[in-house]
Scaffold this active site. Structure first.
Site, PDB file in Angstrom:
ATOM      1  N   ARG A   1     -11.066  -0.244   8.443  1.00 53.78           N
ATOM      2  CA  ARG A   1     -10.287  -0.513   7.260  1.00 53.78           C
ATOM      3  C   ARG A   1      -9.051  -1.413   7.391  1.00 53.78           C
ATOM      4  O   ARG A   1      -8.537  -1.677   8.504  1.00 53.78           O
ATOM      5  CB  ARG A   1      -9.462   1.053   6.830  1.00 53.78           C
ATOM      6  CG  ARG A   1      -8.391   0.663   5.920  1.00 53.78           C
ATOM      7  CD  ARG A   1      -8.076   2.239   5.535  1.00 53.78           C
ATOM      8  NE  ARG A   1      -8.784   2.770   4.096  1.00 53.78           N
ATOM      9  CZ  ARG A   1      -8.624   3.591   3.350  1.00 53.78           C
ATOM     10  NH1 ARG A   1      -7.375   3.838   3.300  1.00 53.78           N
ATOM     11  NH2 ARG A   1      -9.203   3.811   2.354  1.00 53.78           N
TER      12      ARG A   1
ATOM     13  N   GLY B   1     -10.300   9.137  -3.871  1.00 54.65           N
ATOM     14  CA  GLY B   1      -9.302   9.762  -3.282  1.00 54.65           C
ATOM     15  C   GLY B   1      -8.715  10.681  -4.243  1.00 54.65           C
ATOM     16  O   GLY B   1      -9.152  11.922  -4.193  1.00 54.65           O
ATOM     17  N   ARG B   2      -7.548  10.509  -4.719  1.00 53.48           N
ATOM     18  CA  ARG B   2      -6.812  11.337  -5.685  1.00 53.48           C
ATOM     19  C   ARG B   2      -7.773  12.292  -6.536  1.00 53.48           C
ATOM     20  O   ARG B   2      -7.425  13.500  -6.604  1.00 53.48           O
ATOM     21  CB  ARG B   2      -5.887  10.850  -6.348  1.00 53.48           C
ATOM     22  CG  ARG B   2      -4.643  10.339  -5.514  1.00 53.48           C
ATOM     23  CD  ARG B   2      -3.612   9.447  -6.300  1.00 53.48           C
ATOM     24  NE  ARG B   2      -2.379   9.435  -5.473  1.00 53.48           N
ATOM     25  CZ  ARG B   2      -2.095   8.129  -4.700  1.00 53.48           C
ATOM     26  NH1 ARG B   2      -3.118   7.369  -4.846  1.00 53.48           N
ATOM     27  NH2 ARG B   2      -1.070   7.959  -4.048  1.00 53.48           N
TER      28      ARG B   2
ATOM     29  N   SER C   1     -12.435   9.604   0.040  1.00 55.03           N
ATOM     30  CA  SER C   1     -11.184   8.858   0.875  1.00 55.03           C
ATOM     31  C   SER C   1     -10.716   9.596   2.052  1.00 55.03           C
ATOM     32  O   SER C   1     -10.347  10.840   1.661  1.00 55.03           O
ATOM     33  CB  SER C   1     -10.005   8.412  -0.021  1.00 55.03           C
ATOM     34  OG  SER C   1     -10.756   7.124  -0.804  1.00 55.03           O
ATOM     35  N   PRO C   2     -10.197   8.902   3.086  1.00 52.83           N
ATOM     36  CA  PRO C   2      -9.526   9.786   4.091  1.00 52.83           C
ATOM     37  C   PRO C   2      -8.258   9.907   3.608  1.00 52.83           C
ATOM     38  O   PRO C   2      -7.400   8.669   3.235  1.00 52.83           O
ATOM     39  CB  PRO C   2      -9.650   8.603   5.305  1.00 52.83           C
ATOM     40  CG  PRO C   2      -9.749   7.500   4.676  1.00 52.83           C
ATOM     41  CD  PRO C   2     -10.822   7.684   3.563  1.00 52.83           C
TER      42      PRO C   2
ATOM     43  N   GLN D   1     -11.992   8.763  10.823  1.00 53.88           N
ATOM     44  CA  GLN D   1     -11.190   7.584  11.015  1.00 53.88           C
ATOM     45  C   GLN D   1     -10.134   7.861  12.070  1.00 53.88           C
ATOM     46  O   GLN D   1      -9.377   8.673  12.163  1.00 53.88           O
ATOM     47  CB  GLN D   1     -10.511   7.399   9.552  1.00 53.88           C
ATOM     48  CG  GLN D   1      -9.453   6.399   9.547  1.00 53.88           C
ATOM     49  CD  GLN D   1      -8.886   5.972   8.386  1.00 53.88           C
ATOM     50  OE1 GLN D   1      -7.678   6.609   8.188  1.00 53.88           O
ATOM     51  NE2 GLN D   1      -9.281   5.319   7.335  1.00 53.88           N
TER      52      GLN D   1
ATOM     53  N   TYR E   1       0.040   0.297  10.161  1.00 50.31           N
ATOM     54  CA  TYR E   1      -0.103   0.929  11.472  1.00 50.31           C
ATOM     55  C   TYR E   1      -0.402  -0.096  12.773  1.00 50.31           C
ATOM     56  O   TYR E   1      -0.254  -1.209  12.285  1.00 50.31           O
ATOM     57  CB  TYR E   1      -1.156   2.109  11.450  1.00 50.31           C
ATOM     58  CG  TYR E   1      -0.960   3.042  10.323  1.00 50.31           C
ATOM     59  CD1 TYR E   1       0.559   3.712  10.259  1.00 50.31           C
ATOM     60  CD2 TYR E   1      -1.870   3.361   9.359  1.00 50.31           C
ATOM     61  CE1 TYR E   1       0.441   4.700   9.205  1.00 50.31           C
ATOM     62  CE2 TYR E   1      -1.613   4.299   8.313  1.00 50.31           C
ATOM     63  CZ  TYR E   1      -0.428   4.959   8.362  1.00 50.31           C
ATOM     64  OH  TYR E   1      -0.090   5.827   7.413  1.00 50.31           O
TER      65      TYR E   1
END
Length: 797
Positions: free
Chosen positions: A636, A729-730, A428-429, A506, A588
Site C-alpha cells: 500500500r 471500506g466504509r 479494505s483494512p 497487512q 507511517y
C-alpha cells in the site's frame, strides 16, 4: 436595462435574445468583430439533454436548431485494426456558422441590435458610449476583458499537452467516430462527426512531443494536412481534408487547448458590472463537446436569474450573485468530467497495450460521467457482449473455465501467484481499535468472519503491527507473540471453513503516528500516559505542538525493525493467511521514508526518490524471501500527498515500478494522511486514477480504493482496466454483506457469491486441510518441530 454584449458568439447572442424576450424594453447591443453571418470553425456537438434545455428556454430557436441538426446515437472506435460500436448516446451536430446564423436571425427578430466588424479595444469606452448598465464579456477563449481585469476574475490558465488541428471533410460519417493510429513516434487520434448533410468535422490530436518528433512543427499547412490524410486514409476512404484557416501559415493551425477556470465571474467598473460568460469564463475540452453547451447554459441561467430578481431592490447584484453561485457548481462538474476525458486522450499510450474491446470501453467511460450501468441503459446488447468477452478473458488469465454468460465485471475471477479470488471485491483494512495487548479476539472473528461470508473475494485484516512500539494505539492488533499468531490462526481457519473468501494480513509500523488514543478518544492525539518513544525517517512531530516528537531512526533501529517485519511475516505464514500486504502509506514509518515531506535524511536513505525508497524496498525484499513463494504480496502506497512538494502521481508510478522489480504482485493505491497540510480533492472514486496510472504505466496489478460505494463504481473500474481489484471500506462497515447486496441490487441472477465458480475452486474444508498440511511442512522444514514450536521459535527471532 441597457446591456452591451462584447462578442457575438453563442453565449452573447443567446443571452441577448433571452433577455429581449423576457423584457422587450431592454436595450441590448451585441458587438462582434467578424462580418455579418460569417464565422470560423466547423461543427459543434450537443447532447439530447442540452437540446431539451434549449427548448425550455426559447422554443422557436430550439426548433430552428433541431431542423438543422444531424442526429446520431452510435459511437465507433477504430483501434488496432478493429472496430467497436456502441449505441444509445444521443448526440446532435450542427455547423458553427449555421448555429450562429440562427441565433443572429432570432436576435434581429426580437429587436437586439447587432454591430459587426467592430473590434472592441476598450470595454469601458464602449460601456460609456452605449450607457450600459451591464456589460457581458463573451469575447471568447482569448478574452481581452478577462486579461484586463485579471486581478478581479483571478483566472487560472493551464495550457495542455496535446496539439490539435480542426479540419473538415466531405465524407459523411454515420457514427461519432474516434480513430487511433500508432506512428514510430507515438499515437495520433481523430475525433470525427458529421454536422450537416455534406460535411464532417475532423479533429486530429497528438501529444506535443509526438507532434514535434513527427516533424509537423516545421511543415507547411498543406504538408500537415497531407500528413493527416495519409495517416487516416482508411477513415477518409479517398476523401480529402479541408481547412477553413487559409490565413494561418506553417504549423500555426496546430494549437494547444487552454483549460481556463476563473474564481470570480463579475468585475465592477464605475458601478457597471462586467460579467464573464462562455469561454471567457471557463473552458471544457472538446472531447466531450461541452464548450458551446456551457456557453448556452450560462446564457440561460443568467437570464433566468435576472427574471427571478427583476423586482428586487438590489436585483442586479442578487441576480449576478445567484448566477455565479449556480453556474460555478455546474461548470465544475462539467470541467471535472472534461479534465478526465482530456487527460485520457493526452495519454493514449498508457492504454495502448489493451485489446480493442477494453480500450474502447475505457474510452467510452473516460470522463467517469458514463458508468457501467449507464452504458447498459444506452446499449444493453453492447454491454452484455463486452461482459461476456471480459469474463472469458478473466477466466483465461485466472486458469478458470467460465460459463459463456454476461457476468458483472466485479464478479470475474482474479489470480495472483497461487491464490485465486472468486471476484474483484476486497474488504479494505479498517482499524477497529479492539485488540487487547495486541491480541485479535472475538470481535475480530465476528468482524472479519461476517465480511468474509458477505460475498467479497478478499478480506483484509486491519494494519497489524510488527512490535509493541509499532502500534498506532494500545488497542491495535499485533503479530509479535505466539498469542498473536494463535489468535490470527483461529480467525483465518474460521474464514476458510465458513466461506470461499481469501484473507490477507497487512503489516505495518506506525512510526511518528504511534502511541495515540483510539479515534473516538481524539484521533491522532497522544496517549495521556504510558507513551512509548517514536521513530521516523527524520525527526518529526505529526501534529505540530501536540504529538510526541519522533526521533530519526538509526541504522541499528532499521536493522531491528527489518527483523520485526520478517518475524511477523513468518508468523503470518504459520497463521495461514493467503495474502500479505506491506503498509508503506499514510505517513507511517515506511511512508515517512518515501515522502520528501517527512524524509530529510542526508545518508543513503535520503535525497532522491530511489534513495527514499531504499529502506522500504529492503524491508519488502526481506519479507518476500520469508513469505511462501506461491502466495502474493501487495504494497500500500500513498500515491499523492496532496501537498506541494510531496509525492505526486508521477512519483507513484516510479514507486510502483521499484516495488515490482523487488517482487511485489500488486500495488494498493491510497493517498494522503502524510501531512495535516494536505488538500485532497474528494469525490466518488477519487483515488481510482492513481490505480489506473500504476496499472497501465508501471505494468503491475493495482487495487483502487476510496469512495467506491456501489457496484456500478466497481464494475466501471474493473471493466475499464483502471484496476484489478476494488477495495470497499466504509460500506462494508455498514453492511458486512455489501457484495451480496450489490449483486442483488444490480439484478445479478446468480445464486450468490461464487455462483459461476467451479466447485473444485471453493475451498471450505479442503482449504483448512491444505493449511494444516502447510503447517506440517513448515514444521518438517524446521527440524521436526511442531507448528506451535515453529511459531514460538520464529517469534523468538
Amino acid at each position: 436595462m441597457n446591456i452591451v454584449c462584447i462578442g457575438g458568439g453563442p453565449a452573447g447572442l443567446y443571452f441577448s435574445l433571452l433577455m429581449k424576450k423576457q423584457n422587450p424594453e431592454h436595450r441590448i447591443t451585441v458587438i462582434e468583430r467578424n462580418r455579418p453571418y460569417d464565422t470560423f470553425g466547423w461543427g459543434v456537438v450537443f447532447s439530447d439533454q442540452t437540446l431539451g434545455n434549449l427548448a425550455n428556454a426559447d422554443e422557436p430557436t430550439a426548433r430552428a436548431i433541431l431542423q438543422a441538426f444531424n442526429h446520431w446515437d452510435d459511437i465507433e472506435i477504430h483501434f488496432k485494426g478493429e472496430t467497436v460500436r456502441s449505441g444509445g448516446h444521443g448526440f446532435c451536430g450542427i455547423g458553427r456558422k449555421r448555429l450562429l446564423n440562427i441565433l443572429q436571425a432570432r436576435c434581429e427578430e426580437l429587436g437586439v441590435q447587432l454591430v459587426f466588424e467592430t473590434e472592441v479595444q476598450d470595454d469601458q469606452a464602449i460601456a460609456r458610449q452605449y450607457g450600459a448598465d451591464l456589460v457581458i464579456a463573451s469575447d471568447g477563449l482569448n478574452s481581452r476583458i478577462r486579461t484586463r481585469y485579471a486581478a478581479s476574475y483571478q483566472p487560472e490558465i493551464d495550457q495542455r499537452h496535446c496539439r490539435f488541428v480542426w479540419l473538415g471533410t466531405r465524407k459523411k460519417f454515420e457514427a461519432f467516430t474516434f480513430a487511433f493510429r500508432q506512428t514510430p513516434h507515438g499515437w495520433f487520434q481523430a475525433h470525427i462527426y458529421q454536422y450537416d448533410g455534406e460535411t464532417s468535422t475532423f479533429i486530429v490530436e497528438t501529444p506535443e512531443h509526438v507532434w514535434r518528433a513527427t516533424g509537423l512543427d516545421s511543415m507547411s499547412q498543406e504538408e500537415g494536412i497531407a500528413f493527416c490524410e495519409a495517416l487516416f486514409a482508411q477513415e477518409l476512404d479517398g476523401h480529402g481534408l479541408l481547412s477553413n484557416s487559409p490565413h494561418l501559415r506553417g504549423s500555426a493551425q496546430w494549437i494547444t487547448f487552454p483549460r481556463i477556470v476563473c474564481r470570480q465571474w463579475v468585475h465592477h467598473h464605475d458601478g457597471v458590472p462586467v460579467v464573464l460568460m462562455g469561454d471567457a469564463a471557463h473552458t471544457a475540452h472538446y472531447s466531450i463537446g461541452s464548450g458551446t453547451k456551457l456557453a448556452l447554459e450560462d446564457a440561460i441561467e443568467l437570464a433566468r436569474c435576472f427574471g427571478q430578481h427583476a423586482d428586487a431592490a438590489a436585483g442586479t447584484d442578487a441576480a449576478l450573485a445567484a448566477y455565479q453561485q449556480l453556474r460555478a457548481i455546474e461548470v465544475l462538474k462539467i470541467q471535472s468530467a472534461a479534465r478526465n476525458s482530456m487527460e485520457w486522450f493526452e495519454n493514449v499510450e498508457r492504454y495502448s497495450a489493451m485489446e480493442a474491446p477494453q480500450f474502447a470501453y475505457s474510452m467510452l467511460t473516460r470522463s467517469q460521467r458514463i458508468s457501467h450501468e449507464n452504458l447498459r441503459l444506452r446499449d444493453p446488447a453492447y454491454v452484455a457482449d463486452y461482459e461476456r468477452w471480459l469474463a472469458r478473458r478473466a477466466g483465461e488469465q485466472a486458469g478458470v473455465e467460465m460459463r459463456d454468460e454476461a457476468l458483472p465485471p466485479m464478479l470475474t475471477p482474479f489470480r495472483l501467484r497461487g491464490v485465486l479470488l472468486k471476484n474483484r471485491i476486497a474488504v479494505s483494512p479498517m482499524a477497529q481499535y479492539s485488540a487487547v495487548d495486541g491480541v485479535a479476539g472475538d470481535y475480530h472473528l465476528m468482524h472479519l468472519g461476517a465480511r468474509a461470508m458477505g460475498g467479497a473475494g478478499l478480506v483484509f485484516a486491519e494494519m497489524t503491527c510488527v512490535s509493541a512500539d509499532a502500534r498506532i494505539t494500545p488497542a491495535c492488533p499485533g503479530m509479535y507473540s505466539e498469542a498473536h499468531t494463535q489468535a490470527w490462526r483461529r480467525i483465518v481457519n474460521f474464514v476458510h471453513a465458513n466461506s470461499d473468501a481469501k484473507i490477507a494480513l497487512q503489516l505495518g509500523h506506525a512510526g511518528a503516528k504511534g502511541s495515540t488514543r483510539p479515534m473516538w478518544d481524539g484521533i491522532d492525539l497522544p496517549l495521556k500516559e504510558d507513551n512509548w518513544p517514536l521513530l521516523a525517517a527524520s525527526e518529526q512531530q505529526y501534529l505540530a505542538g501536540v504529538s510526541q516528537v519522533a526521533r530519526a531512526a538509526t541504522e541499528s533501529d532499521l536493522a531491528r525493525i527489518e527483523q520485526d517485519f520478517v518475524r511477523a511475516t513468518l508468523a503470518a505464514a504459520v497463521a495461514g493467511f493467503d495474502w500479505l500486504e506491506l503498509h508503506c502509506a499514510h505517513g507511517y514509518l515506511l511512508s515517512s521514508f518515501i515522502s520528501p515531506l517527512t524524509n530529510r535524511r542526508t545518508d543513503e536513505h535520503g535525497g532522491s526518490l530511489e534513495n527514499r525508497c531504499r529502506y522500504p524496498l529492503r524491508v519488502f525484499r526481506a519479507m518476500r524471501a520469508a513469505w511462501p513463494q506461491d502466495k502474493p504480496m501487495s504494497v500500500r502506497i500513498s500515491a499523492h500527498d496532496w501537498v506541494e512538494g510531496g509525492i505526486t502521481p508521477d512519483d507513484a508510478v516510479v514507486i510502483a515500478r521499484l516495488f515490482k522489480q523487488a517482487g511485489a504482485d500488486l500495488i494498493d493505491c491510497s493517498s494522503g494522511q502524510v501531512s495535516k497540510l494536505e488538500q485532497p480533492v474528494y469525490g466518488r472514486m477519487f483515488q481510482a486514477p492513481f490505480a489506473d496510472r500504476v496499472r497501465n504505466e508501471a505494468g503491475i496489478a493495482s487495487m483502487a480504493v476510496g469512495s467506491i460505494f456501489e457496484a456500478d463504481h466497481a464494475n466501471s473500474i474493473i471493466a475499464a482496466g483502471r484496476a484489478d481489484l476494488c477495495a470497499v471500506g466504509r460500506p462494508h462497515l455498514a453492511n458486512p454483506a455489501w457484495t451480496l447486496t450489490e449483486m442483488a441490487r444490480i439484478g445479478y441472477s446468480g445464486a450468490g457469491a461464487g455462483a459461476t465458480w467451479p466447485k473444485q475452486y471453493r475451498p471450505g474444508q479442503q482449504q483448512l486441510e491444505r493449511n494444516l498440511q502447510r503447517e506440517r511442512q513448515l514444521a518438517a522444514a524446521n527440524t521436526g518441530l511442531t507448528p506451535q514450536q515453529v511459531a514460538a521459535r520464529l517469534l523468538e527471532g
